[in-house]
Enzyme design. Structure first.
Site, short mmCIF file in Angstrom:
data_model
loop_
_atom_site.label_atom_id
_atom_site.label_comp_id
_atom_site.label_asym_id
_atom_site.label_seq_id
_atom_site.Cartn_x
_atom_site.Cartn_y
_atom_site.Cartn_z
CD GLU A 314 10.12 -1.50 -4.68
OE1 GLU A 314 9.15 -1.94 -4.04
OE2 GLU A 314 10.87 -0.93 -3.70
CB CYS A 315 10.46 3.94 -9.04
SG CYS A 315 10.20 5.48 -9.33
N GLY A 316 13.40 3.64 -9.80
CA GLY A 316 14.80 3.92 -10.05
C GLY A 316 15.29 2.76 -10.56
CG LEU A 318 10.92 0.42 -14.48
CD1 LEU A 318 10.77 -1.05 -15.06
CD2 LEU A 318 9.74 1.09 -14.22
CB THR A 415 7.08 -2.58 -10.10
OG1 THR A 415 7.53 -1.81 -8.69
CG2 THR A 415 7.03 -4.02 -10.23
#
Length: 435
Positions: A314-316, A318, A415
């Site tokens: 998730e975010c970091g 990704l 994501t």
């Protein structure tokens, strides 16, 4: 557990400092405090935990729904729950502080900046109280905490100006030690920049802890109680260090309730544990890109992913799963190479919103056709290869390219969106390994 919501008249009014001071005041008075945060933030809760000594609950209507929000509240422990709001009291369409207070049916204590006002502080508070009536919302503004207020004539002037149905719960005196350094994404984390206890205790002496405790009330129970989920014969490895520090307590609780959880540190160069799946939470990989590149952890993770190990980022996460990460200073670092994307940091944020995604195919966190809700806030952008495959279309939010999110490769998924355990996404992740 009784509680109240600490709402602000605006962003930047000092809600976090007021929350920490109130936690300290209540604990000094002998109460056990459960902190919570309205909204999807990870940073403010880290400061709550540093002072209260227990994880802060995430209370967000968009992420959890009303029942999920109440369930998450109920999972807390303590005598009193202090819920720090997000932005100004009425700001935000997905899950404002006022919406959270209304869903919990608990009173609001309003934080008002008093550094240059006395009667105007009372007028501001009265306006926030009466605005709820004007718009037909059941928001109970019980009183105020005066931020940056001096004692003596200043404090007395505020007290005298308040109408009878608005209580004065005390003040936070001006103090340079009550300032938390910030950077992109918000304040520095609680482990990095926890406020000094002496300064908090000094502020706590100017607060009326017993009156704050007396105003707290108990929310109604959720329509559906906390759901018992069947355990799965699965081991999940969770990255846990300064680069991967954005995860909700409820997520780790769900993993522990249903599976075996082990942690590892990519920054420290820990080997990838023996596991059935890996979860890379968000955080600050851009601040530790050189360390991540210099160890073998990400390259090992990339190899394991190519052999079929499911990795959810998730975010970091990704960013770490991508081919490369270029910092805002222009330094390029090799990452795990799982996903066909190159990530670049920017000086301004690239996305900030509550998000809704619709799965176009079955993936680690959703079945085809299902929607999940989450939140995005990031300063990076991802340049994806032409043959990249996306698992989601964005119903609301920016995602990776404005229309899609969820880069998928091998059995892995990355994501930009953070989701809460109440979304069902992590149950789907766990159940993907069962049987």
């Amino acid at each position: 557990m009784n509680g109240f919501v600490l709402g602000g008249v605006s962003s930047g009014v000092g809600k976090t400092v007021a929350t920490l001071s109130i936690i300290q005041a209540l604990e000094d008075a002998g109460y056990s405090v459960q902190p919570a945060k309205a909204g999807p933030d990870f940073i403010d809760p880290s400061h709550h935990e540093a002072i209260a000594g227990r994880p802060s609950r995430t209370l967000d209507l968009w992420l959890c729904g009303e029942d999920g929000l109440r369930r998450n509240y109920q999972r807390g422990e303590g005598d009193i729950c202090v819920v720090e709001g997000v932005m100004g009291l009425y700001d935000g369409d997905g899950s404002s502080t006022a919406m959270v207070a209304e869903a919990l049916d608990v009173p609001v204590v309003l934080v008002v900046d008093a550094k240059a006002g006395m009667e105007s502080v009372a007028a501001t508070a009265l306006g926030f109280q009466q605005y709820a009536e004007t718009i037909g919302r059941d928001i109970k503004v019980a009183g105020i905490v005066a931020q940056r207020a001096h004692g003596g004539r200043h404090e007395q002037g505020i007290r005298d100006a308040l109408p009878d149905d608005l209580e004065f719960f005390g003040r936070i005196p001006p103090n340079p030690d009550l300032e938390i350094p910030d950077r992109h994404l918000g304040l520095e984390m609680g482990k990095e920049a926890a406020l000094p206890r002496e300064a908090l205790r000094e502020a706590a002496e100017s607060l009326e802890a017993e009156r704050l405790a007396a105003v707290a009330s108990e929310p109604p129970a959720p329509d559906e109680p906390v759901r018992a989920c069947e355990p799965v014969d699965t081991t999940i490895a969770v990255a846990d260090d300064a680069a991967f520090c954005f995860r909700y307590p409820a997520t780790l609780e769900r993993f522990r309730e249903r599976a075996e959880l082990v942690t590892f540190s990519p920054v420290a160069g820990d080997p990838v544990p023996d596991c059935d799946g890996v979860y890379l939470p968000g955080g600050y990989p851009e601040l530790h890109a050189a360390e991540l590149e210099s160890t073998d952890t990400l390259s090992e993770l990339g190899r394991r992913a190519s052999e079929g190990l499911p990795v959810l980022g998730e975010c970091g996460g990704l960013m770490a799963m991508s081919q490369s990460l270029t910092t805002a200073e222009g330094d390029r670092h090799e990452m795990a190479g799982i996903l066909p994307a190159d990530v670049t940091m920017h000086d301004r944020y690239q996305a900030l919103d509550h998000v809704e995604l619709e799965a176009t195919e079955g993936t680690l966190t959703a079945n085809a056709g299902e929607t999940i809700r989450g939140h995005e806030f990031h300063y990076s952008s991802a340049d994806v290869d032409g043959d990249a495959r996306f698992a989601f279309e964005t119903v609301r939010g920016d995602g990776i390219d404005g229309d899609h999110d969820g880069l998928t490769e091998y059995e892995s998924l990355g994501t930009y969106v953070h989701v809460h355990a109440e979304s069902g996404a992590f149950d789907r992740f766990l159940e993907a390994f069962d049987g």
